[in-house]
Design an enzyme around this catalytic site. Sequence first.
Site, short mmCIF file in Angstrom:
data_model
loop_
_atom_site.label_atom_id
_atom_site.label_comp_id
_atom_site.label_asym_id
_atom_site.label_seq_id
_atom_site.Cartn_x
_atom_site.Cartn_y
_atom_site.Cartn_z
CB CYS A 9 -0.98 -0.02 1.18
SG CYS A 9 -0.25 0.18 2.82
NE ARG A 15 -4.50 1.26 1.60
CZ ARG A 15 -4.37 1.95 0.47
NH1 ARG A 15 -5.29 1.81 -0.48
NH2 ARG A 15 -3.36 2.76 0.27
CG ASP A 127 -4.98 5.10 3.00
OD1 ASP A 127 -5.12 4.70 4.18
OD2 ASP A 127 -3.94 5.66 2.60
#
Length: 156
Positions: A9, A15, A127
């Site tokens: 990420c 994440r 996100d």
Amino acid sequence: MKQRILFVCLGNICRSPAAEGIMRRLVDENGLSGEITVDSAGTYGGHAGDLPDSRMRRAASRRGYELTHRARRIRESDFEEFDMIVVMDDMNYESVHRLAPSRQFAEKIFRMVEFCPSFPDRSYVPDPYYEGHEGFELVLDMLEEGCRNILERCRA
């Protein structure tokens, strides 16, 4: 043959370490720790050495995941070390794709949403950094499904 999976990420604090933690537990529960290794990284190195975001650690902990990974930036050598590089969004995809040393290595890059058929309205894993509690829960829901499907792909 051992399979190696890298989740990516932006900052490697929400994440991707969550995906790593989820996948690691699935691998352990299925007795596959000798066959599948998992790691995570970010396209941005500003959080290098940091633990995952405290909100993600709390949300993951409520589901039984312990996130202890220390953030790191993706390296060109990761393309040699990993068989699958799973990114969370299009910006990650583009950044990782540009880093790939060749077209052959770029073929290792996958989008996590490819493994999340229960979320057809999502084109990426959002996100949760600027979101509330619900954002972290949505991400964990998506990552749990995606990791289960990646595990099935590895077993096939």
